[in-house]
Design a protein around this motif. Structure first.
Motif: not given
Length: 308
Positions: A114, A117-118, A120-122, A124-125, A153-154, A177
């Motif tokens: 978690d 992922r948190q 990663a989201e920031a 990527r955004k 990830g990427d 992922d």
């Protein structure tokens, strides 16, 4: 310029500039290997003195995580736990504040899925690429450049960072992922912590029954249950020497995270739960900053004698 020299120069130009956040036992060794390999490295650490030491070895000094990311192509982060990883990435002047298109952020901390992922989201955004890349291996493999990277990830960032991984490690895995790298690391460290707890129990049981601990270790190392972990930790455990290669507090943290993952996926882990309880007792006994092999001392204390 000769063809060979021109090719070498072009290869050198293609090396990405590297940022590094976190200069503990692992981060210092990994950064040092990158510097030796000719990478341009900018470092940041919450305790400034550790960063200044790396500057003396050729690194640049970054004032904040955000500045390090802005100045570098790919930034690695090696922090102690999920809270530290989140703070360095998302806090004031955190790494994400410096992310823009084309920037890569590789978190090699051991955290839960978690948390990965948190972050990663920031990243990527903000337009960047993210890779989680926790490692299998402790101080000596970090120094020797023989770590194992467990990444997810990427994929494009995995490819860009591949040469740097090769400098710091002997193997690298791309697991899909974000979250799968964290999951793999927790599996590995859960097994490792449980193994050493059981090994400690064996040493003390044998001693209590009148066997020589040196002979117990020799028999273990010659048999089917031998593992590099036992040959690495056994001799120092017999001497009561626990200089930290992997601090006990981090081993207990990883066992706790593994148990949280197990609860989430509905998988009972009775052995790991018992091991975690023992490491918790060791932390309560003030052994958290010692090597995780000091779990042996927690067992001695439970016997109410020194175990000699």
């Amino acid at each position: 310029m000769s063809t060979d020299a021109k090719g070498a120069a072009e290869g050198a130009e293609k090396k990405p500039s590297i940022g590094w956040l976190g200069l503990g036992i692992m981060g210092t060794a990994m950064t040092r290997n990158l510097l030796k390999a000719g990478y341009d490295v900018t470092v940041w650490n919450r305790t400034l003195s550790k960063a200044e030491g790396m500057v003396q070895e050729g690194a640049r000094l970054g004032k904040t995580p955000a500045q390090v990311v802005r100045d570098c192509d790919i930034t690695f982060a090696m922090l102690a736990d999920p809270a530290a990883a989140l703070s360095a990435a998302l806090g004031e002047d955190g790494a994400v504040a410096g992310v823009s298109a084309g920037k890569g952020y590789v978190d090699v901390s051991t955290v839960d899925g978690d948390t990965a992922r948190q972050i990663a989201e920031a990243v990527r955004k903000a337009g960047g690429q993210f890779l989680e890349a926790p490692v299998s291996g402790s101080k000596k493999p970090a120094e020797d450049g023989t770590l194992i990277f467990l990444t997810a990830g990427d994929k494009a960032l995995f490819d860009r960072a591949s040469a740097a991984f090769d400098v710091m490690g002997k193997a690298k895995f791309f697991l899909g992922d974000v979250g799968q790298g964290a999951n793999m690391k927790l599996v590995v460290n859960m097994v490792m912590g449980s193994m050493l707890a059981s090994f400690s129990e064996g040493l003390l049981l044998g001693q209590a029954a009148g066997l020589s601990p040196e002979t117990i270790l020799e028999v273990v190392l010659l048999g089917a249950i031998n593992a590099p972990l036992y040959s690495m930790k056994g001799p120092t455990m017999l001497k009561g020497s626990y200089s930290p290669a992997f601090p006990l507090k981090h081993q207990q943290k990883d066992l706790r995270l593994a148990l949280e993952l197990a609860e989430a996926v509905g998988q009972p882990l009775p052995v790991a739960a018992a091991a975690n309880a023992l490491y918790e007792k060791a932390r309560e006994a003030g052994l958290g900053d010692q090597d995780f092999s000091a779990v042996l001392e927690a067992l001695k204390q439970r016997r109410g004698k020194d175990g000699a």
